[in-house]
Write an enzyme that holds these catalytic residues in place. Structure first.
Site, mmCIF file in Angstrom:
data_model
loop_
_atom_site.group_PDB
_atom_site.id
_atom_site.type_symbol
_atom_site.label_atom_id
_atom_site.label_comp_id
_atom_site.label_asym_id
_atom_site.label_seq_id
_atom_site.Cartn_x
_atom_site.Cartn_y
_atom_site.Cartn_z
ATOM 1 N N LYS A 7 0.821 -1.221 0.000
ATOM 2 C CA LYS A 7 0.000 0.000 0.000
ATOM 3 C C LYS A 7 0.847 1.260 0.000
ATOM 4 O O LYS A 7 0.447 2.272 -0.562
ATOM 5 C CB LYS A 7 -0.972 -0.012 1.183
ATOM 6 C CG LYS A 7 -2.092 -1.025 1.005
ATOM 7 C CD LYS A 7 -3.375 -0.626 1.693
ATOM 8 C CE LYS A 7 -4.492 -1.578 1.298
ATOM 9 N NZ LYS A 7 -5.752 -1.337 1.978
ATOM 10 N N LYS A 27 -4.142 -9.790 -6.261
ATOM 11 C CA LYS A 27 -5.402 -9.985 -5.528
ATOM 12 C C LYS A 27 -6.521 -9.118 -6.115
ATOM 13 O O LYS A 27 -6.266 -7.971 -6.484
ATOM 14 C CB LYS A 27 -5.128 -9.563 -4.075
ATOM 15 C CG LYS A 27 -6.246 -9.783 -3.114
ATOM 16 C CD LYS A 27 -5.939 -9.147 -1.759
ATOM 17 C CE LYS A 27 -6.590 -7.785 -1.636
ATOM 18 N NZ LYS A 27 -6.736 -7.261 -0.291
ATOM 19 N N LYS A 50 -10.923 -3.891 -4.390
ATOM 20 C CA LYS A 50 -11.915 -2.861 -4.704
ATOM 21 C C LYS A 50 -11.258 -1.521 -4.983
ATOM 22 O O LYS A 50 -11.889 -0.622 -5.518
ATOM 23 C CB LYS A 50 -12.927 -2.734 -3.570
ATOM 24 C CG LYS A 50 -12.350 -2.464 -2.186
ATOM 25 C CD LYS A 50 -13.497 -2.333 -1.222
ATOM 26 C CE LYS A 50 -13.401 -2.698 0.193
ATOM 27 N NZ LYS A 50 -12.450 -3.034 1.052
HETATM 28 P P1 ATP Z 1 -8.444 -3.154 -0.526
HETATM 29 O O1 ATP Z 1 -8.750 -4.043 -1.683
HETATM 30 O O2 ATP Z 1 -8.933 -1.764 -0.681
HETATM 31 O O3 ATP Z 1 -7.054 -3.272 -0.041
HETATM 32 P P2 ATP Z 1 -9.634 -5.140 1.027
HETATM 33 O O4 ATP Z 1 -10.879 -5.537 0.300
HETATM 34 O O5 ATP Z 1 -8.450 -6.016 0.981
HETATM 35 O O6 ATP Z 1 -9.308 -3.657 0.658
HETATM 36 P P3 ATP Z 1 -11.180 -5.208 3.434
HETATM 37 O O7 ATP Z 1 -12.383 -4.602 2.846
HETATM 38 O O8 ATP Z 1 -10.969 -4.769 4.812
HETATM 39 O O9 ATP Z 1 -9.907 -4.924 2.581
HETATM 40 O O10 ATP Z 1 -11.287 -6.783 3.406
HETATM 41 C C1 ATP Z 1 -12.311 -7.399 4.079
HETATM 42 C C2 ATP Z 1 -12.150 -8.875 4.031
HETATM 43 O O11 ATP Z 1 -12.159 -9.348 2.692
HETATM 44 C C3 ATP Z 1 -10.840 -9.352 4.643
HETATM 45 O O12 ATP Z 1 -11.105 -10.472 5.455
HETATM 46 C C4 ATP Z 1 -10.003 -9.721 3.452
HETATM 47 O O13 ATP Z 1 -9.095 -10.759 3.760
HETATM 48 C C5 ATP Z 1 -11.048 -10.212 2.480
HETATM 49 N N1 ATP Z 1 -10.590 -10.049 1.088
HETATM 50 C C6 ATP Z 1 -10.290 -8.885 0.473
HETATM 51 N N2 ATP Z 1 -9.923 -9.103 -0.812
HETATM 52 C C7 ATP Z 1 -9.990 -10.452 -0.995
HETATM 53 C C8 ATP Z 1 -9.728 -11.305 -2.122
HETATM 54 N N3 ATP Z 1 -9.336 -10.821 -3.290
HETATM 55 N N4 ATP Z 1 -9.912 -12.642 -1.968
HETATM 56 C C9 ATP Z 1 -10.328 -13.152 -0.789
HETATM 57 N N5 ATP Z 1 -10.585 -12.396 0.312
HETATM 58 C C10 ATP Z 1 -10.424 -11.074 0.221
#
Ligand code: ATP
Ligand code: LTN
Length: 336
Positions: free
Chosen positions: A120, A202, A205
């Site tokens: 990040k 990954k 969003k």
């Molecule tokens: P950003 O993508 O902005 O970094 P994020 O989606 O990783 O944000 P959170 O919204 O806090 O961050 O994630 C919420 C949950 O979703 C966490 O448990 C995270 O591990 C899970 N998660 C996020 N992206 C993925 C993915 N691509 N595959 C599986 N689990 C995910």
């Protein structure tokens, strides 16, 4: 004859999600699907982690809208705010307060190893703030306040969970038993959903390429279009393997949604091309997400009803959080 009182207590679950944008299929398969499923067996506490969201720059009006919409989406997914606790992190000040106590018991060196910070800070090079660096300590506070046994998260959060455990163990050793040591609960399928445009990354969003991720609230047409455009390889054979990250990602998504095994999926699409397979994945995802969108559209209309629920959620959360926080304060030596 003395009355026998049922004392079997349910195990506790805690997790949070950032309101940092539209929630994705990755969030759903990696975490949220488990949150919903765990409600029958466990005593659950879930939060919208709004304090975490400002580790990257947020526009105030947009942040506010996203906090509402994330809370509403959790309700739409089927989180039950009456039987469980569903709240907004910043409404319970003990999170930020405990995070200070924990920060003073966390080493700079161990924080420096966090891979998400490395990713990040590279991505937001013009705003490498101290909050972004110390964010896993706030996440540890989120968790430890509620003494959960299990924390359902996607695979990307494993390292943060480990540091939360390390912090808790260290604190307990120094000051006496305050925190429960939690375990991560990571799904077998869907723990790491990859970008549809670059399957080595990954699904996120905050990815600027809108075709790389599917939002839980996307329309059926958008979902099918994004899967049609998903990057695969030139072999045109639906087979799982490390050398085929694009198609393997789609197979994982299809498996997580339909609960079919990878072997069965290979059989189902034997002799068929990627076009057929992509359409099947798109349709299965769109069908699974459609009822969530319908429920969301209703829930988000009534801000007053939402307010009642998040205020009630904050009260329930604070009741638990206060006890743990004051116990920690007392153990450290503060005058209460
Ligand atoms: P950003 O993508 O902005 O970094 P994020 O989606 O990783 O944000 P959170 O919204 O806090 O961050 O994630 C919420 C949950 O979703 C966490 O448990 C995270 O591990 C899970 N998660 C996020 N992206 C993925 C993915 N691509 N595959 C599986 N689990 C995910
Ligand atoms: N750090 C997580 C979101 C998060 C979280 C938590 C997850 C904040 N606090 C507590 C589990 C438990 C993320 O960025 N995905």
């Amino acid at each position: 004859m003395s009355e026998i009182i049922e004392t079997t207590q349910k195990k506790k679950v805690l997790s949070c999600i950032q309101p940092s944008g539209m929630l994705t299929l990755g969030n759903y398969l990696g975490a949220l699907k488990n949150w919903v499923a765990m409600q029958d067996e466990f005593d659950c506490t879930f939060a919208v982690a709004d304090l975490h969201a400002i580790t990257v720059r947020q526009e105030p009006a947009k942040l506010r809208a996203q906090i509402y919409s994330t809370y509403a989406l959790l309700l739409a997914l089927g989180i039950d705010p009456e039987k469980h606790t569903l709240f907004i992190q910043s409404h319970v000040p003990e999170h930020a307060n405990l995070s200070w106590l924990l920060s003073c018991n966390t080493q700079f060196g161990e924080m420096s190893r966090m891979t998400q910070f490395k990713d990040k800070s590279a991505k937001h090079a013009n705003n490498v703030n101290v909050g972004l660096f110390s964010y896993p300590v706030l996440m540890a506070a989120d968790i430890l306040l509620y003494k959960p046994d299990l924390v359902p998260v996607g695979a990307d959060q494993k390292q943060h969970l480990e540091i939360a455990r390390d912090i808790a163990i260290r604190f307990n050793n120094l000051y006496g038993d305050v925190f429960t040591i939690p375990d991560a609960y990571i799904p077998k399928t869907g723990a790491r959903v990859m970008s549809l445009q670059d399957p080595t990354k990954k699904m996120s969003k905050s990815d600027d390429n809108l075709n790389s991720w599917v939002a839980i609230l996307d329309s059926k047409d958008d979902i099918i279009r994004k899967f049609k455009r998903a990057v695969t390889d030139s072999e045109a054979c639906v087979r799982f393997g490390a050398e085929k990250p694009g198609i393997s990602n789609l197979m994982t998504i299809y498996s997580a949604i339909t609960e079919k095994s990878i072997a069965d999926i290979e059989k189902e699409f034997e002799g068929k091309g990627y076009g057929d397979f992509k359409l099947a994945v798109g349709e299965s995802v769109a069908d699974a997400l459609a009822p969530i969108k319908t429920a969301y559209d209703e829930i988000i209309k009534d801000k007053k009803a939402l307010e009642v629920l998040y205020k009630q959620g904050a009260q329930k959360a604070e009741y638990v959080a206060r006890k743990t926080y004051f116990k920690a304060m007392k153990k450290v030596g503060f005058v209460l």
